[in-house]
Design a protein around this motif. Structure first.
Motif, PDB file in Angstrom:
ATOM      1  N   MET A   1       0.824  -1.210   0.000  1.00 45.05           N
ATOM      2  CA  MET A   1       0.000   0.000   0.000  1.00 45.05           C
ATOM      3  C   MET A   1       0.860   1.263   0.000  1.00 45.05           C
ATOM      4  O   MET A   1       0.536   2.253  -0.646  1.00 45.05           O
ATOM      5  N   ILE A   2       1.980   1.208   0.766  1.00 42.88           N
ATOM      6  CA  ILE A   2       2.873   2.367   0.798  1.00 42.88           C
ATOM      7  C   ILE A   2       3.448   2.625  -0.584  1.00 42.88           C
ATOM      8  O   ILE A   2       3.549   3.767  -1.048  1.00 42.88           O
ATOM      9  N   MET A   3       3.826   1.511  -1.272  1.00 45.05           N
ATOM     10  CA  MET A   3       4.391   1.645  -2.610  1.00 45.05           C
ATOM     11  C   MET A   3       3.365   2.257  -3.558  1.00 45.05           C
ATOM     12  O   MET A   3       3.690   3.137  -4.375  1.00 45.05           O
ATOM     13  N   LEU A   4       2.105   1.823  -3.462  1.00 45.31           N
ATOM     14  CA  LEU A   4       1.054   2.347  -4.352  1.00 45.31           C
ATOM     15  C   LEU A   4       0.784   3.824  -4.073  1.00 45.31           C
ATOM     16  O   LEU A   4       0.578   4.612  -5.007  1.00 45.31           O
ATOM     17  N   ALA A   5       0.812   4.202  -2.778  1.00 47.12           N
ATOM     18  CA  ALA A   5       0.593   5.602  -2.428  1.00 47.12           C
ATOM     19  C   ALA A   5       1.716   6.472  -2.990  1.00 47.12           C
ATOM     20  O   ALA A   5       1.479   7.571  -3.522  1.00 47.12           O
ATOM     21  N   ARG A   6       2.965   5.982  -2.864  1.00 46.40           N
ATOM     22  CA  ARG A   6       4.089   6.745  -3.397  1.00 46.40           C
ATOM     23  C   ARG A   6       3.999   6.827  -4.921  1.00 46.40           C
ATOM     24  O   ARG A   6       4.266   7.867  -5.525  1.00 46.40           O
ATOM     25  N   ALA A   7       3.598   5.710  -5.568  1.00 49.08           N
ATOM     26  CA  ALA A   7       3.446   5.717  -7.032  1.00 49.08           C
ATOM     27  C   ALA A   7       2.358   6.703  -7.453  1.00 49.08           C
ATOM     28  O   ALA A   7       2.496   7.391  -8.471  1.00 49.08           O
ATOM     29  N   GLY A   8       1.291   6.791  -6.663  1.00 50.59           N
ATOM     30  CA  GLY A   8       0.239   7.750  -6.970  1.00 50.59           C
ATOM     31  C   GLY A   8       0.723   9.178  -6.919  1.00 50.59           C
ATOM     32  O   GLY A   8       0.349  10.008  -7.769  1.00 50.59           O
ATOM     33  N   ARG A   9       1.580   9.508  -5.936  1.00 55.08           N
ATOM     34  CA  ARG A   9       2.123  10.864  -5.838  1.00 55.08           C
ATOM     35  C   ARG A   9       3.008  11.176  -7.045  1.00 55.08           C
ATOM     36  O   ARG A   9       2.946  12.267  -7.615  1.00 55.08           O
ATOM     37  N   PHE A  10       3.831  10.219  -7.429  1.00 58.25           N
ATOM     38  CA  PHE A  10       4.686  10.414  -8.611  1.00 58.25           C
ATOM     39  C   PHE A  10       3.835  10.631  -9.871  1.00 58.25           C
ATOM     40  O   PHE A  10       4.145  11.479 -10.720  1.00 58.25           O
ATOM     41  N   ALA A  11       2.776   9.819  -9.992  1.00 63.13           N
ATOM     42  CA  ALA A  11       1.919   9.925 -11.175  1.00 63.13           C
ATOM     43  C   ALA A  11       1.265  11.297 -11.256  1.00 63.13           C
ATOM     44  O   ALA A  11       1.225  11.928 -12.323  1.00 63.13           O
ATOM     45  N   LEU A  12       0.763  11.814 -10.118  1.00 60.81           N
ATOM     46  CA  LEU A  12       0.118  13.127 -10.107  1.00 60.81           C
ATOM     47  C   LEU A  12       1.110  14.232 -10.432  1.00 60.81           C
ATOM     48  O   LEU A  12       0.772  15.209 -11.112  1.00 60.81           O
ATOM     49  N   ARG A  13       2.331  14.107  -9.927  1.00 58.38           N
ATOM     50  CA  ARG A  13       3.337  15.133 -10.211  1.00 58.38           C
ATOM     51  C   ARG A  13       3.635  15.216 -11.711  1.00 58.38           C
ATOM     52  O   ARG A  13       3.769  16.296 -12.278  1.00 58.38           O
ATOM     53  N   GLU A  14       3.746  14.035 -12.358  1.00 58.52           N
ATOM     54  CA  GLU A  14       4.028  14.055 -13.798  1.00 58.52           C
ATOM     55  C   GLU A  14       2.848  14.601 -14.590  1.00 58.52           C
ATOM     56  O   GLU A  14       3.020  15.248 -15.620  1.00 58.52           O
ATOM     57  N   LEU A  15       1.627  14.349 -14.116  1.00 58.71           N
ATOM     58  CA  LEU A  15       0.439  14.831 -14.844  1.00 58.71           C
ATOM     59  C   LEU A  15       0.321  16.346 -14.789  1.00 58.71           C
ATOM     60  O   LEU A  15      -0.406  16.941 -15.588  1.00 58.71           O
ATOM     61  N   ARG A  16       1.034  16.977 -13.824  1.00 60.36           N
ATOM     62  CA  ARG A  16       0.970  18.439 -13.744  1.00 60.36           C
ATOM     63  C   ARG A  16       1.580  19.096 -14.976  1.00 60.36           C
ATOM     64  O   ARG A  16       1.337  20.263 -15.253  1.00 60.36           O
ATOM     65  N   GLY A  17       2.350  18.323 -15.711  1.00 56.65           N
ATOM     66  CA  GLY A  17       2.973  18.868 -16.913  1.00 56.65           C
ATOM     67  C   GLY A  17       1.992  19.066 -18.058  1.00 56.65           C
ATOM     68  O   GLY A  17       2.365  19.590 -19.105  1.00 56.65           O
ATOM     69  N   GLY A  18       0.742  18.665 -17.882  1.00 56.57           N
ATOM     70  CA  GLY A  18      -0.267  18.865 -18.917  1.00 56.57           C
ATOM     71  C   GLY A  18      -0.579  17.580 -19.664  1.00 56.57           C
ATOM     72  O   GLY A  18      -0.026  16.513 -19.388  1.00 56.57           O
ATOM     73  N   LEU A  19      -1.496  17.699 -20.648  1.00 57.04           N
ATOM     74  CA  LEU A  19      -1.983  16.541 -21.392  1.00 57.04           C
ATOM     75  C   LEU A  19      -1.432  16.506 -22.812  1.00 57.04           C
ATOM     76  O   LEU A  19      -2.040  15.910 -23.699  1.00 57.04           O
ATOM     77  N   SER A  20      -0.331  17.176 -23.039  1.00 56.48           N
ATOM     78  CA  SER A  20       0.244  17.223 -24.385  1.00 56.48           C
ATOM     79  C   SER A  20       0.526  15.810 -24.882  1.00 56.48           C
ATOM     80  O   SER A  20       1.128  14.990 -24.180  1.00 56.48           O
ATOM     81  N   GLY A  21       0.101  15.519 -26.116  1.00 55.82           N
ATOM     82  CA  GLY A  21       0.289  14.199 -26.703  1.00 55.82           C
ATOM     83  C   GLY A  21      -0.833  13.238 -26.410  1.00 55.82           C
ATOM     84  O   GLY A  21      -0.848  12.126 -26.945  1.00 55.82           O
ATOM     85  N   PHE A  22      -1.779  13.642 -25.543  1.00 50.49           N
ATOM     86  CA  PHE A  22      -2.875  12.743 -25.178  1.00 50.49           C
ATOM     87  C   PHE A  22      -4.239  13.234 -25.650  1.00 50.49           C
ATOM     88  O   PHE A  22      -5.268  12.698 -25.243  1.00 50.49           O
ATOM     89  N   PHE A  23      -4.259  14.245 -26.515  1.00 52.01           N
ATOM     90  CA  PHE A  23      -5.553  14.761 -26.959  1.00 52.01           C
ATOM     91  C   PHE A  23      -6.286  13.747 -27.830  1.00 52.01           C
ATOM     92  O   PHE A  23      -7.512  13.600 -27.735  1.00 52.01           O
TER      93      PHE A  23
END
Length: 840
Positions: A1-23
């Motif tokens: 669970m700790i690993m998944l929570a940390r992975a979730g934080r990393f995922a959200l941080r990368e998504l802050r860069g926008g949705l470029s390439g995913f339109f």
């Protein structure tokens, strides 16, 4: 669970860069989800409209229908004991101008003073409703007045009666319960119908008794009592809960088709999802390698990007649900005048949830494979050439998970379908198309790899790009192939059905069907036709109406016929009797009875119907005719040439089966060498004056009317299918865009080595053109096979290959591929070399 929570934080941080390439990714998921959600919501709204307005659509709480006979005093007394009763007679006839200049086939509806029991009959301003004090009046469909050039207040002739047009019909509350007609409506009083003298012994008339039950009586309980008290009445009973089973069936079937189209759009979009995810992860190789170098486990990295992809899929699903919830609200308002029932759309969580589930499952299925390649990205990737790409090998757990997810999605599609057999065929066809397209892509790359070395630089570059590592070939073939296959299949199905209705008119086929010819008038009418059309081919057979009650001792309601033959049990069928084998029929099993046969009643069945019902020689069939049960043994099976348009019936009885029963005669007329509109119009006028009670149906007019209905249906199907085609174009655009990063480096290096813009454009055009051509060939072949399967296998009709439609779709596919490819490549050709070369 700790690993998944940390992975979730990393995922959200990368998504802050926008949705470029995913339109494109978001558009594809949103498009498919919106289609499924919108179709489900509109269908639910219409189904609820049917349930809500059931009594109005049916004309009462219950409706009892009899063919060719009225209810007996005892039957009528039973119905009146349950509530208020309204009697309606429905039949076809010929309405004529009083000067004899023109006439038209009309659907006559004779009503009593109690009509309508529920709802209201709306007459256009300036007109009047039917008045019992003025029995020789009629209300007409505006189409009839336009066709005959009449107006409100004018007179027209119906049979032996001259009626005054009191008004035009705006809204008929129970129109849906009547079913499809081949002519405009003419609403008259019962007194006017009697004056017209159209009701003769054996006339093809349907009597309906609408009942508005007293108090809170249960319609189903009343139906059960009626069946128990009059087991041999031969009547058909419907209740307000199933006011229009045909319409409900059509809604369910059309909803299934549109849902499958939406699902096809999602599946086609899944290819785009896989392309987008693969391209995204390819761009993230340095990030992934850095994380691995810093000690992150492969499971952690996969979890990070899995969460990102599913979060993006959820955004696409939400967008699709929003569109799918809003579109029905607009559609119902814009199409209120053409929808068959009043539909008040609302918020339908179940339908939206199904659409969301399909969207998420599709994204999961197609994202698992590219995600599975993350585990093998090593820290050394930081020092590799940019063209290395992702590892080709996919670990088996990810492949197994993708297959399991695909199976669950297919299972859901079948589970939620109206006709699970068709849904299963769809799923199998999609799976087969995927495998075939993968094979086609591999063959194209293999062929390019084995092709001899071309002298032209442009050709060498184009052919090399087709089979190089990371080539776009497989993605383009897969994305374009599915949409093109669907497009070709729909075009060919449309062309085959239209040709079947209009283009396949036999040269010696009849020009007219004459209905309700009294048996006593048959000889005189035949002489009249022979005098009017010398050399014409005249055929006459007796005709009654009957409903199948049981087959081999099994009640019709309990039978499980083949889907394509279920229509035989739905309502009444035309039946006849004959001492000889009908023309355009041939025996395929059993023997025909002797001309003077006098034993137990025998029946001949059309072979495909017999197969669909599971009937064999020697089985018994019980048919209710004129309120009396007739049981006959199946003596033989016939194969019928329906395309000849000659008189033929599903059931032909031995003459002794209906000895003494009143009947009318069905007569056909074929002109020598074929008729023409002018001669046919003259004959209709003369026949109308000499025999006003006989109904004339021009074959070409009937086929034209069916063709118009088919045209409207195919237009709706084309519009709906455009969702899947649009998804294909989006996927194609996304696949081409995904390769632009690598194409940029290719273009820069080639320009540095001396290649000109013209050479690069030529090379890219050849590459896209060759891939598009290979895909087009597959699309035409696969679409043709799919259309053949639907027309010949499901519809049991003759298939016609419309080469122009198929080739046109193929050319369009090649053009779209080249245009979309060059549209993105053209921008790359203007890039400066230095910034790119610095990063190599």
């Amino acid at each position: 669970m700790i690993m998944l929570a940390r992975a979730g934080r990393f995922a959200l941080r990368e998504l802050r860069g926008g949705l470029s390439g995913f339109f494109v990714f978001l558009a594809l998921i949103a498009l498919g989800v919106a289609a499924i959600a919108a179709v489900g919501s509109v269908s639910r709204a219409m189904t609820e409209g049917l349930a809500r307005e059931g009594a109005v659509i049916l004309g009462g709480d219950s409706a009892v229908t009899l063919v060719q006979r009225q209810a007996t005093p005892e039957e009528r007394a039973f119905l009146e004991g349950e509530g208020a009763v309204s009697e309606i007679a429905s039949l076809r006839g010929m309405a004529r101008r009083t000067d004899g200049a023109d006439q038209a086939l009309v659907e006559i509806k004779a009503v009593d003073g109690a009509y309508p029991l529920t709802g209201s009959l709306e007459v256009a301003p300036g007109g009047q409703s039917l008045d019992a004090a003025k029995p020789l009046q009629a209300l007409a469909d505006p189409e009839l007045l336009t066709r005959l050039g009449l107006a409100v207040g004018d007179a027209l002739d119906l049979g032996a009666a001259r009626l005054t047009i009191a008004g035009t019909i705006v809204s008929e509350p129970d129109k849906l319960a009547t079913g499809l007609g081949f002519g405009p409506r003419l609403l008259v009083t019962r007194a006017a119908l009697d004056a017209a003298q159209l009701l003769q012994p054996g006339s093809l008339v349907q009597w309906s008794y609408r009942v508005r039950l007293a108090g809170d009586a249960d319609p189903l309980a009343v139906s059960k009592r009626a069946t128990e008290q009059f087991p041999e009445a031969g009547w058909q009973i419907r209740t307000r809960d199933d006011a229009s089973p045909g319409l409900r069936r059509n809604i369910d079937q059309f909803t299934q088709y549109l849902t499958l189209v939406g699902l096809a759009a999602l599946i086609v979009g899944g290819v785009g999802v896989a392309n987008a995810v693969g391209s995204f992860i390819d761009m993230k190789r340095p990030v992934i390698a850095t994380l691995r170098a810093l000690g992150a486990s492969s499971r952690f990295v996969v979890a990070v990007y899995f969460m990102q992809i599913m979060a993006l899929a959820a955004i696409g699903v939400v967008i699709g649900l929003a569109i799918g919830a809003v579109v029905p609200l607009l559609a119902v308002r814009l199409l209120a005048d053409v929808l068959p029932v009043g539909a008040e759309t609302g918020f339908y969580p179940a339908e939206l949830a199904i659409a969301a589930l399909f969207g998420l499952m599709t994204a999961l299925t197609f994202a698992l494979v590219p995600l599975g390649r993350i585990r093998d990205v090593q820290p050394a990737a930081l020092f590799r050439d940019i063209g290395a790409g992702l590892p080709a090998r996919i670990r088996w757990p990810y492949l197994a998970a993708a297959i399991l997810s695909a199976a669950l999605t297919a299972g859901l599609a079948v589970f939620f379908a109206y006709d699970r057999r068709i849904a299963l065929m769809f799923v199998v066809a999609i799976a087969g198309a995927f495998l075939l397209l993968r094979l086609v892509g591999w063959l194209v790359m293999r062929g390019a790899r084995m092709a001899p070395r071309a002298r032209s630089t442009e050709w060498r570059f184009a052919i090399g790009n087709i089979h190089r590592p990371g080539a776009l070939t497989a993605s383009v073939v897969l994305s374009l192939g599915l949409g093109l296959t669907l497009l070709v299949a729909i075009a060919l199905i449309d062309g085959s059905l239209r040709r079947q209705l209009t283009g396949a008119m036999p040269d010696n086929g009849p020009s007219f069907f004459f209905l309700d010819v009294p048996s006593a008038e048959q000889a005189r009418f035949t002489d009249f036709l022979a005098e009017e059309v010398p050399g014409g081919t005249i055929e006459s057979v007796p005709m009654l109406r009957g409903r199948i009650v049981s087959v081999a001792g099994v009640r019709a309601a309990d039978l499980k016929p083949a889907p394509d033959q279920a229509w035989v049990l739905q309502g009444d069928r035309g039946v006849t009797f004959s001492a000889t084998l009908p023309r355009n029929s041939r025996l395929v099993a059993g023997e025909w009875w002797l001309a003077d046969y006098s034993g137990e009643p025998l029946v001949s069945l059309e072979s495909r119907v017999a197969e669909g019902l599971g009937v064999s020689l020697g089985d018994s069939i019980e048919v209710n005719v004129l309120g009396r049960p007739v049981t006959a043994k199946v003596a033989n099976l016939r194969q019928v040439d329906w395309e000849s348009l000659a008189i033929n019936f599903v059931m032909v009885f031995s003459p002794n089966a209906f000895a003494g029963a009143p009947y009318t005669v069905l007569t056909t007329l074929a002109y020598p060498g074929g008729g023409d509109p002018a001669r046919e119009a003259t004959l209709m006028k003369d026949a109308g004056r000499a025999f006003p009670a006989i109904t004339a149906v021009r074959v070409r007019e009937a086929l034209d009317r069916v063709s118009d209905i088919l045209g409207q249906l195919m237009l709706a199907i084309r519009i709906a299918s455009s969702v899947a085609v649009a998804a294909s174009v989006l996927v194609l655009a996304g696949a081409l865009a995904a390769g632009h990063r690598r194409r940029l480096h290719d273009a820069v290096i080639l320009k540095t080595l001396g290649a000109t813009r013209r050479q690069l454009v030529s090379a890219f055009s050849l590459e896209y053109g060759l891939i598009g051509l290979a895909t087009a060939i597959f699309g035409v072949l696969a679409g043709s096979l799919a259309a053949y399967g639907v027309v010949a296998g499901v519809m049991k009709q003759s298939f016609y290959f419309a080469a122009a439609s198929a080739v046109g779709a193929a050319v369009a596919a090649v053009v779209v591929t080249v245009v979309l490819g060059l549209a993105g490549t053209w921008r790359l050709l203007g890039q400066k070399a230095a910034p790119v070369l610095r990063n190599l």
